[in-house]
Design a protein around this motif. Sequence first.
Motif, PDB file in Angstrom:
ATOM      1  N   LEU A  31       0.828  -1.203   0.000  1.00 56.27           N
ATOM      2  CA  LEU A  31       0.000   0.000   0.000  1.00 56.27           C
ATOM      3  C   LEU A  31       0.864   1.255   0.000  1.00 56.27           C
ATOM      4  CD1 LEU A  31      -2.971   0.992   0.246  1.00 56.27           C
ATOM      5  CD2 LEU A  31      -2.640   1.007   2.715  1.00 56.27           C
ATOM      6  N   VAL A  32       1.948   1.226   0.766  1.00 55.51           N
ATOM      7  CA  VAL A  32       2.857   2.382   0.816  1.00 55.51           C
ATOM      8  C   VAL A  32       3.529   2.588  -0.538  1.00 55.51           C
ATOM      9  CG1 VAL A  32       4.997   3.245   1.835  1.00 55.51           C
ATOM     10  CG2 VAL A  32       3.240   2.223   3.291  1.00 55.51           C
ATOM     11  N   VAL A  33       3.962   1.495  -1.171  1.00 63.57           N
ATOM     12  CA  VAL A  33       4.595   1.607  -2.495  1.00 63.57           C
ATOM     13  C   VAL A  33       3.614   2.192  -3.506  1.00 63.57           C
ATOM     14  CG1 VAL A  33       5.552   0.284  -4.421  1.00 63.57           C
ATOM     15  CG2 VAL A  33       6.236  -0.263  -2.077  1.00 63.57           C
ATOM     16  N   ALA A  34       2.370   1.715  -3.477  1.00 62.01           N
ATOM     17  CA  ALA A  34       1.360   2.247  -4.397  1.00 62.01           C
ATOM     18  C   ALA A  34       1.106   3.724  -4.120  1.00 62.01           C
ATOM     19  CB  ALA A  34       0.063   1.460  -4.262  1.00 62.01           C
ATOM     20  N   SER A  35       1.125   4.126  -2.844  1.00 60.40           N
ATOM     21  CA  SER A  35       0.895   5.519  -2.491  1.00 60.40           C
ATOM     22  C   SER A  35       2.044   6.402  -2.962  1.00 60.40           C
ATOM     23  CB  SER A  35       0.717   5.651  -0.976  1.00 60.40           C
ATOM     24  OG  SER A  35      -0.441   4.980  -0.556  1.00 60.40           O
ATOM     25  N   ASN A  39       1.348   9.432  -5.534  1.00 59.18           N
ATOM     26  CA  ASN A  39       1.644  10.833  -5.216  1.00 59.18           C
ATOM     27  C   ASN A  39       2.656  11.443  -6.177  1.00 59.18           C
ATOM     28  OD1 ASN A  39       0.352  11.934  -2.547  1.00 59.18           O
ATOM     29  ND2 ASN A  39       0.782   9.769  -2.156  1.00 59.18           N
ATOM     30  N   LEU A  40       3.554  10.633  -6.700  1.00 62.30           N
ATOM     31  CA  LEU A  40       4.480  11.150  -7.712  1.00 62.30           C
ATOM     32  C   LEU A  40       3.741  11.464  -9.010  1.00 62.30           C
ATOM     33  CD1 LEU A  40       7.610   8.875  -7.137  1.00 62.30           C
ATOM     34  CD2 LEU A  40       7.358  11.301  -6.552  1.00 62.30           C
ATOM     35  N   VAL A  72       0.188  12.960 -20.481  1.00 67.12           N
ATOM     36  CA  VAL A  72      -0.585  13.232 -19.269  1.00 67.12           C
ATOM     37  C   VAL A  72      -1.803  12.298 -19.178  1.00 67.12           C
ATOM     38  CG1 VAL A  72      -2.229  14.990 -20.095  1.00 67.12           C
ATOM     39  CG2 VAL A  72      -1.316  15.125 -17.774  1.00 67.12           C
ATOM     40  N   THR A  73      -2.336  11.905 -20.359  1.00 60.82           N
ATOM     41  CA  THR A  73      -3.439  10.942 -20.348  1.00 60.82           C
ATOM     42  C   THR A  73      -2.975   9.603 -19.777  1.00 60.82           C
ATOM     43  OG1 THR A  73      -4.491  11.990 -22.261  1.00 60.82           O
ATOM     44  CG2 THR A  73      -5.124   9.710 -21.760  1.00 60.82           C
ATOM     45  N   ALA A  74      -1.802   9.152 -20.231  1.00 66.54           N
ATOM     46  CA  ALA A  74      -1.249   7.902 -19.703  1.00 66.54           C
ATOM     47  C   ALA A  74      -0.995   8.004 -18.197  1.00 66.54           C
ATOM     48  CB  ALA A  74       0.052   7.564 -20.429  1.00 66.54           C
ATOM     49  N   ALA A  75      -0.502   9.178 -17.767  1.00 69.38           N
ATOM     50  CA  ALA A  75      -0.244   9.373 -16.335  1.00 69.38           C
ATOM     51  C   ALA A  75      -1.534   9.287 -15.531  1.00 69.38           C
ATOM     52  CB  ALA A  75       0.437  10.725 -16.104  1.00 69.38           C
ATOM     53  N   TYR A  76      -2.598   9.886 -16.071  1.00 67.09           N
ATOM     54  CA  TYR A  76      -3.871   9.847 -15.351  1.00 67.09           C
ATOM     55  C   TYR A  76      -4.469   8.435 -15.341  1.00 67.09           C
ATOM     56  CZ  TYR A  76      -4.183  14.901 -14.740  1.00 67.09           C
ATOM     57  OH  TYR A  76      -3.959  16.188 -14.344  1.00 67.09           O
ATOM     58  N   ILE A  77      -4.246   7.689 -16.417  1.00 72.42           N
ATOM     59  CA  ILE A  77      -4.731   6.297 -16.445  1.00 72.42           C
ATOM     60  C   ILE A  77      -4.013   5.475 -15.374  1.00 72.42           C
ATOM     61  CG2 ILE A  77      -4.746   4.172 -17.798  1.00 72.42           C
ATOM     62  CD1 ILE A  77      -5.249   5.910 -20.280  1.00 72.42           C
ATOM     63  N   PHE A  78      -2.676   5.630 -15.305  1.00 72.50           N
ATOM     64  CA  PHE A  78      -1.919   4.923 -14.269  1.00 72.50           C
ATOM     65  C   PHE A  78      -2.358   5.368 -12.877  1.00 72.50           C
ATOM     66  CE2 PHE A  78       1.308   4.003 -17.609  1.00 72.50           C
ATOM     67  CZ  PHE A  78       1.382   2.629 -17.410  1.00 72.50           C
ATOM     68  N   PRO A 144       2.033  12.516   5.155  1.00 70.01           N
ATOM     69  CA  PRO A 144       3.474  12.851   5.102  1.00 70.01           C
ATOM     70  C   PRO A 144       3.903  13.476   3.772  1.00 70.01           C
ATOM     71  CG  PRO A 144       3.143  10.668   6.047  1.00 70.01           C
ATOM     72  CD  PRO A 144       1.819  11.109   5.506  1.00 70.01           C
ATOM     73  N   TRP A 145       3.118  13.226   2.711  1.00 69.72           N
ATOM     74  CA  TRP A 145       3.485  13.786   1.414  1.00 69.72           C
ATOM     75  C   TRP A 145       3.274  15.300   1.366  1.00 69.72           C
ATOM     76  CZ3 TRP A 145       5.905  11.616  -2.679  1.00 69.72           C
ATOM     77  CH2 TRP A 145       6.121  10.244  -2.601  1.00 69.72           C
ATOM     78  N   MET A 146       2.599  15.833   2.354  1.00 68.10           N
ATOM     79  CA  MET A 146       2.475  17.279   2.452  1.00 68.10           C
ATOM     80  C   MET A 146       3.859  17.926   2.509  1.00 68.10           C
ATOM     81  SD  MET A 146       0.356  19.548   5.256  1.00 68.10           S
ATOM     82  CE  MET A 146       1.496  19.209   6.589  1.00 68.10           C
ATOM     83  N   ILE A 147       4.785  17.282   3.236  1.00 69.79           N
ATOM     84  CA  ILE A 147       6.150  17.796   3.348  1.00 69.79           C
ATOM     85  C   ILE A 147       6.824  17.817   1.972  1.00 69.79           C
ATOM     86  CG2 ILE A 147       8.410  17.398   4.402  1.00 69.79           C
ATOM     87  CD1 ILE A 147       6.927  16.018   6.715  1.00 69.79           C
ATOM     88  N   PHE A 148       6.588  16.758   1.201  1.00 74.85           N
ATOM     89  CA  PHE A 148       7.208  16.681  -0.131  1.00 74.85           C
ATOM     90  C   PHE A 148       6.708  17.805  -1.028  1.00 74.85           C
ATOM     91  CE2 PHE A 148       6.618  15.163  -4.527  1.00 74.85           C
ATOM     92  CZ  PHE A 148       7.941  14.967  -4.894  1.00 74.85           C
TER      93      PHE A 148
END
Length: 581
Positions: A31-35, A39-40, A72-78, A144-148
């Motif tokens: 779950l963390v890896v997927a998150s 987020n990236l 960007v379409t591919a990114a949104y699909i992923f 935690p991604w708020m910091i990033f």
Amino acid sequence: MRATFPTLSIDELAPELSAAIGACRSFVRQLVVASIALNLLVLAGSIYMTLIYDVVLPGGSRETLTGLAVIVTAAYIFQAALDLMRTRMLIGIGLLFDGLLTERTFSLMMNRSLGSAGPQLIRDLDNVRSFLTGSGPVALIDMPWMIFFVTVLFFIHWTLGLTALVSGLVLLGLTLLADRRTGEPARRAASAAAGRASFIDQAFRHADVIDALGMRGWIVRRWSTLARPLADAQRKHGGASATFGSVSRVFRLFTQSMVLTAGALLVLDGKASAGIMFASSILTSRALAPVESAIANWKGLAAARLSFARLNDQLKAMPARPPRLPLPAPERHFVVEDLSVKAPLGELPIVTRVSFRLEAGDGLALIGPSGGGKSTLLHGLIGIWPIEAGEVRFDGAAISQWEPDAIGRHIGYLPQSVELMSGTIAENISRFDPAATMDDIIAAARQAAVHDLVLRMPKGYETPIGSDGQSLSAGQRQRIGLARALYRNPFLVVLDEPNSNLDVEGEAALAAAVIAVRQRKGIVIIAAHRIEILKVLNKIGEMRQGQLAQFGPRDAIWKGILDRAKSLRPVKTEITAVRDA
């Protein structure tokens, strides 16, 4: 205020909770890896907007626009695929957690010493599972991604980063304040809800008595009194949650506007482009979204936290007992040694210092005035009420040396209030044993002389009886309860007022069943007020004020009772002798 469950160390957790969390750990890593990937990928929208404003529009290149749109379409699909994957992972974690604990908590729930806290355990597990399968954990994982994202804004320009950082700290402050303001109302609401649920169950089960005694109006008013604290607690808790949720949403929108303002100033000063200005607004929104989501889900988080704490406390307070070695089936004697028994929620024993011994084939009648302790003694004999002192032994082995289910198979029990469960007649007679055979079920029914009665029912042994056997008469429930007590010929048969709802035919069937148990070298103990059943028993124990006043052969004890009664007033009673089985 109690710490939230993620801060508990592994040493503070009950073994079952530690095991459940350990089983979920690998899924949490996934779950963390997927998150991380999700987020990236969120950066794709900001980068795309920056390139549109800073590259495509100034250059007028359609080919570049097309290429960027495809990317960007591919990114949104992923991103959509990962979000769906993460949601399903959370559902899987919640169901796995529930599956690992559901049998243990349900078994613990049936412990009468917990009182109303027993059913609350099931609701607590439901609360934790509901939170784990909802959107609350996503907010906590993304926080935690708020910091990033704030760091990225600092790299763009320090004014943008500072604006987002201050806003994030304000929202975190709101989150902590929400925790303080909603914690106590949440606890009061949970306590009031448990009391209300218990009252609902009681009112439903006793609806006939309530109507017969003209109590409906009073009970309805009592219900209103019980409902008021819950409504008040929910109003305070819901109001606080809604207030903080609204403030956080408005403040996040305000922050986005302030970031746009700061970005516009940078554009006017020539220090940033329009693309950077709009991208910064999107990044700020993404940075603050987990905090806003956490506040929105704070009600569920607070409920899950309290539920987790209660689960942990109860599981630690009543740890699972280690498996016991199997013992041979009892077949020789039943001994009670200096036994004291108290009610599940009581402090003082009701029955004290009771001792007696029964051999295979014996039948004991417990007699005495109401309130003398007969039913309490029976509850202690079969291990369903707490033993304060003393021992109950089957062939020399204390009842505590047996697995509860194992010794239960050698006990037949019919309580005063026959408690049947929703299911078919066959399931109730067989004690819901999945390995039951119709031969065993019918044999028990024949012993209780209820076989013919069952066959006359619409679906025979497959007839559903409803909750508490509500589709049956009191006499039918008692006869089927007797068949359940006799299922698979238990060594000890304990009957509490078994003839209270029986007609003449039922009395004869009960007497025949008792004789059959004694003839096969079982032991029968009956608490009785009606003396007819004494004819098929060979021993009497008289209970008075929680103690066994006398115990011995039936005829001798009964003669003494008659002599005592005759000294007070004339009594004419006859008991026919019975051949010992």
